[in-house]
Design a protein around this motif. Structure first.
Motif, PDB file in Angstrom:
ATOM      1  N   MET A   1      51.978 -38.979 -10.202  1.00 29.07           N
ATOM      2  CA  MET A   1      50.926 -38.271 -10.405  1.00 29.07           C
ATOM      3  C   MET A   1      49.804 -39.484 -10.614  1.00 29.07           C
ATOM      4  O   MET A   1      49.737 -40.150 -11.531  1.00 29.07           O
ATOM      5  CB  MET A   1      50.775 -37.244 -11.628  1.00 29.07           C
ATOM      6  CG  MET A   1      49.541 -36.595 -12.062  1.00 29.07           C
ATOM      7  SD  MET A   1      49.836 -35.679 -13.622  1.00 29.07           S
ATOM      8  CE  MET A   1      50.291 -34.159 -12.782  1.00 29.07           C
ATOM      9  N   LEU A   3      45.997 -41.072 -12.065  1.00 39.20           N
ATOM     10  CA  LEU A   3      45.293 -40.919 -13.251  1.00 39.20           C
ATOM     11  C   LEU A   3      44.334 -39.935 -13.096  1.00 39.20           C
ATOM     12  O   LEU A   3      43.814 -39.133 -13.949  1.00 39.20           O
ATOM     13  CB  LEU A   3      44.744 -42.163 -13.432  1.00 39.20           C
ATOM     14  CG  LEU A   3      43.687 -42.269 -14.480  1.00 39.20           C
ATOM     15  CD1 LEU A   3      44.304 -41.974 -15.812  1.00 39.20           C
ATOM     16  CD2 LEU A   3      42.982 -43.590 -14.661  1.00 39.20           C
ATOM     17  N   ARG A   5      44.088 -37.086 -11.200  1.00 38.10           N
ATOM     18  CA  ARG A   5      44.877 -35.787 -11.328  1.00 38.10           C
ATOM     19  C   ARG A   5      45.152 -35.410 -12.812  1.00 38.10           C
ATOM     20  O   ARG A   5      44.887 -34.381 -13.360  1.00 38.10           O
ATOM     21  CB  ARG A   5      46.346 -35.662 -10.504  1.00 38.10           C
ATOM     22  CG  ARG A   5      46.819 -34.168 -10.710  1.00 38.10           C
ATOM     23  CD  ARG A   5      47.964 -34.065  -9.768  1.00 38.10           C
ATOM     24  NE  ARG A   5      47.546 -34.011  -8.409  1.00 38.10           N
ATOM     25  CZ  ARG A   5      48.006 -35.088  -7.448  1.00 38.10           C
ATOM     26  NH1 ARG A   5      48.888 -35.880  -8.152  1.00 38.10           N
ATOM     27  NH2 ARG A   5      47.889 -34.997  -6.394  1.00 38.10           N
ATOM     28  N   LYS A   6      45.456 -36.326 -13.584  1.00 40.13           N
ATOM     29  CA  LYS A   6      45.846 -36.005 -15.139  1.00 40.13           C
ATOM     30  C   LYS A   6      44.506 -35.774 -15.634  1.00 40.13           C
ATOM     31  O   LYS A   6      44.267 -34.825 -16.471  1.00 40.13           O
ATOM     32  CB  LYS A   6      46.495 -37.411 -15.935  1.00 40.13           C
ATOM     33  CG  LYS A   6      47.803 -37.597 -15.366  1.00 40.13           C
ATOM     34  CD  LYS A   6      48.341 -39.077 -16.088  1.00 40.13           C
ATOM     35  CE  LYS A   6      49.713 -39.197 -15.556  1.00 40.13           C
ATOM     36  NZ  LYS A   6      50.267 -40.152 -16.135  1.00 40.13           N
ATOM     37  N   SER A   9      43.243 -32.329 -14.805  1.00 37.35           N
ATOM     38  CA  SER A   9      44.010 -31.171 -15.411  1.00 37.35           C
ATOM     39  C   SER A   9      43.367 -31.037 -16.994  1.00 37.35           C
ATOM     40  O   SER A   9      43.498 -30.196 -17.462  1.00 37.35           O
ATOM     41  CB  SER A   9      45.374 -31.401 -15.492  1.00 37.35           C
ATOM     42  OG  SER A   9      45.933 -32.567 -16.447  1.00 37.35           O
ATOM     43  N   PHE A  10      42.938 -32.255 -17.679  1.00 35.26           N
ATOM     44  CA  PHE A  10      42.334 -32.199 -18.844  1.00 35.26           C
ATOM     45  C   PHE A  10      41.138 -31.534 -18.897  1.00 35.26           C
ATOM     46  O   PHE A  10      40.717 -30.712 -19.842  1.00 35.26           O
ATOM     47  CB  PHE A  10      42.282 -33.632 -19.575  1.00 35.26           C
ATOM     48  CG  PHE A  10      41.419 -33.726 -20.671  1.00 35.26           C
ATOM     49  CD1 PHE A  10      42.308 -33.590 -21.794  1.00 35.26           C
ATOM     50  CD2 PHE A  10      40.237 -34.240 -20.855  1.00 35.26           C
ATOM     51  CE1 PHE A  10      41.632 -33.624 -23.175  1.00 35.26           C
ATOM     52  CE2 PHE A  10      39.552 -34.501 -21.994  1.00 35.26           C
ATOM     53  CZ  PHE A  10      40.439 -34.082 -23.389  1.00 35.26           C
TER      54      PHE A  10
END
Length: 169
Positions: A1, A3, A5-6, A9-10
């Protein structure tokens, strides 16, 4: 995944919310966030701890802005394509991007933007007008250039998959 994408999602950027964020109003009004945060916390000199109220409102705006607006009528504009390019970039672990886009430039531009944000925070702490102006300018220079590169990436990739083609209407 990745960074990116993280981070997405946040900010609750689902497929539907990415399209809401592709609304030019979302992109351009997001430029108001850093100056609002700087002004809010700068105001502590005048209103004391009450500065937390506009500060928290500005920070809330940063989180809710990407999902606040409706899906755009058209994505055939710079602002929308910058967001679509960000989606392509975060998806690079699944759909490879052209070698010309595999570069440290994106990291350098994000570093410039982050440096501007750190300078802005320093300026608020020490009440430096020039530090605040320079910090915001650096943050937005880096971010705007990064978004421009994302437009280029999207233009390069929109013919690669059916999904990317559907994003432009």
């Amino acid at each position: 995944m990745t960074l990116e994408r993280k981070v997405a999602s946040f900010f609750l950027l689902t497929d539907e919310n990415w399209m809401k964020h592709a609304n030019p109003w979302s992109v351009y009004t997001r430029y108001s966030v850093l100056p609002l945060i700087v002004l809010a916390f700068w105001s502590r000199i005048w209103i004391g701890w009450w500065c937390l109220i506009p500060g928290l409102l500005a920070i809330s705006w940063m989180f809710f802005n990407p999902i606040f607006f409706s899906k755009p009528k058209s994505t055939k504009n710079w602002a929308s394509k910058s967001v679509l390019g960000e989606r392509v970039y975060l998806n690079r672990d699944k759909v490879p991007i052209p070698d010309i886009h595999v570069t440290y430039l994106y990291s350098i531009l994000n570093f410039i933007s982050a440096t501007g944000m750190v300078l802005s925070i320093w300026a608020v702490v020490y009440y430096s007008v020039w530090g605040a102006v320079l910090g915001v300018a650096l943050a937005y220079l880096g971010k705007s250039w990064y978004l421009d590169r994302m437009v280029w990436l999207y233009e390069s990739m929109k013919s690669e998959t059916e999904e990317y083609r559907k994003w432009e209407y």
